[in-house]
Design a protein around this motif. Sequence first.
Motif, PDB file in Angstrom:
ATOM      1  N   SER A 177      37.422  46.123  34.639  1.00  0.00           N
ATOM      2  CA  SER A 177      36.229  45.867  35.447  1.00  0.00           C
ATOM      3  C   SER A 177      35.466  44.655  34.926  1.00  0.00           C
ATOM      4  O   SER A 177      34.977  43.827  35.710  1.00  0.00           O
ATOM      5  CB  SER A 177      35.322  47.105  35.447  1.00  0.00           C
ATOM      6  N   ALA A 181      30.442  46.735  38.752  1.00  0.00           N
ATOM      7  CA  ALA A 181      31.867  47.049  38.853  1.00  0.00           C
ATOM      8  C   ALA A 181      32.213  48.267  38.002  1.00  0.00           C
ATOM      9  O   ALA A 181      33.044  49.097  38.396  1.00  0.00           O
ATOM     10  CB  ALA A 181      32.701  45.844  38.426  1.00  0.00           C
ATOM     11  N   ASN A 201      33.743  51.609  39.390  1.00  0.00           N
ATOM     12  CA  ASN A 201      34.977  52.122  38.798  1.00  0.00           C
ATOM     13  C   ASN A 201      34.867  53.613  38.498  1.00  0.00           C
ATOM     14  O   ASN A 201      35.857  54.349  38.580  1.00  0.00           O
ATOM     15  CB  ASN A 201      35.297  51.350  37.513  1.00  0.00           C
ATOM     16  N   LEU A 213      36.388  44.474  41.099  1.00  0.00           N
ATOM     17  CA  LEU A 213      37.067  45.677  40.619  1.00  0.00           C
ATOM     18  C   LEU A 213      38.569  45.595  40.878  1.00  0.00           C
ATOM     19  O   LEU A 213      39.374  45.976  40.015  1.00  0.00           O
ATOM     20  CB  LEU A 213      36.482  46.903  41.309  1.00  0.00           C
TER      21      LEU A 213
END
Length: 436
Positions: free
Chosen positions: A325, A66, A70, A314
């Motif tokens: 995250s 994640a 991100n 996310l």
Amino acid sequence: MSTNVTNARDRFNEYWEYDAVKIVGVIGAIYVVYAAIGLVLGYSMAGIANTLRHLTYLIAVYGMVALALNLHWGYTGLFNIGVAGFMAIGLYVTMMLAKPVETTGAAQYPGLGLPMPIAMAGGVLAAAIAGLVVALPALRLRADYLAIVTIAFSEIVRLSLKSGPLESFTIFGRELGTGGGRGIIGNYSDPMNFIFDLPAFTTFVDTTNRWFGFGPRQARALAYSLVLLLFLVGFYWLIQRTSRSPFGRVLKAIREDEEAAQALGKNTNMFKIKVFILGCALMGLAGILWRFRRTGVTPDAFRPHVTFFIWIALIIGGAGSNTGSILGSGLFVAVLFEGPRYIRRLIGSWVNVDAAPNTFAEGTGALLAADPAPLLRYTFDNLLTLQFVIMGITLVVLMQRRPEGLLGHREETAAAVPLARRPSEAASGNDGGEST
């Protein structure tokens, strides 16, 4: 009394501003809830500890991926739906490089027998090169077309790993193979042996055995989960430093208004290519850490739903926030991924559920007679199957009610140094101007 409550609330709000407190508080609450459910279900101390260990493993893995996503979407606005493909490339290349040159069994193919650190570096490099191959043509497209290209690339990778030509092939006179649909078996020594062979690990095994009743195998799994937590901290530190650097500020400018960034003289295509390669490399590393201790893996472990899971994590935490995250990954794993299984066990321990109808039609048909019991039994029996429906509903609700997530697009200063006045200046009323 009210003054003490107000002071306590103020202190709590002050500490809650720290990201580390948010992460420890939310993950700690998840552990407490799962431990309480384990006690209700009658789990032993070893069973509860092993459940929390498994949660830690999943949170660390999903948190790493994640964070990498991100970097693409949250900071640069790159709509990458091919995460699973880059994870697969990193893992498969690592396993082929690390497998011994000589193997036993007709179904397996030899590797290059490289040391695991070099093999892992090769897997990360392969994922980065794949990111470059995708980025060069695709980043000239709009966001929706980029999404189509990345998900198509992910499926090309998965189907290629299952194909006959890659099941066994020769390169530079060395035989390699992905194993095709049967998957690849990593018949190399445990990559964690350098830790397991340390004298301190014997003490660790004795301690976990005394506290939780763990054997050596469970202690190894716990040690690996703790190592993954260290990697998660490393991911967080790297992306946090990247986002606060001049490079990261350009990425945010591209996310907000790419044309404005170009007007300021920034080569936005080059910045997007660089960040796409970095994110893909981190996804490859996360894929390696996810499965490289397993005896084997098949291409179907990287189906599109893996990318879907990471996107949910996310979105829950909020794009643009590294802390979000990790929090989103923790909540996703605890509530949506492992939660239905735990709820089913909890209900089963309290209520003796009768046999469920075979079909959904049989379950809903009884509603005409005002009898919801068959539908409830059907739902309970198929709770794990309905997990995807629950995830979809959660995603729709989030996008409608809170599209920014828990901590999405938090306001961040563009300055490299603090611009707030020092307390002494504020007290004296000195604003830096000339005195009158």
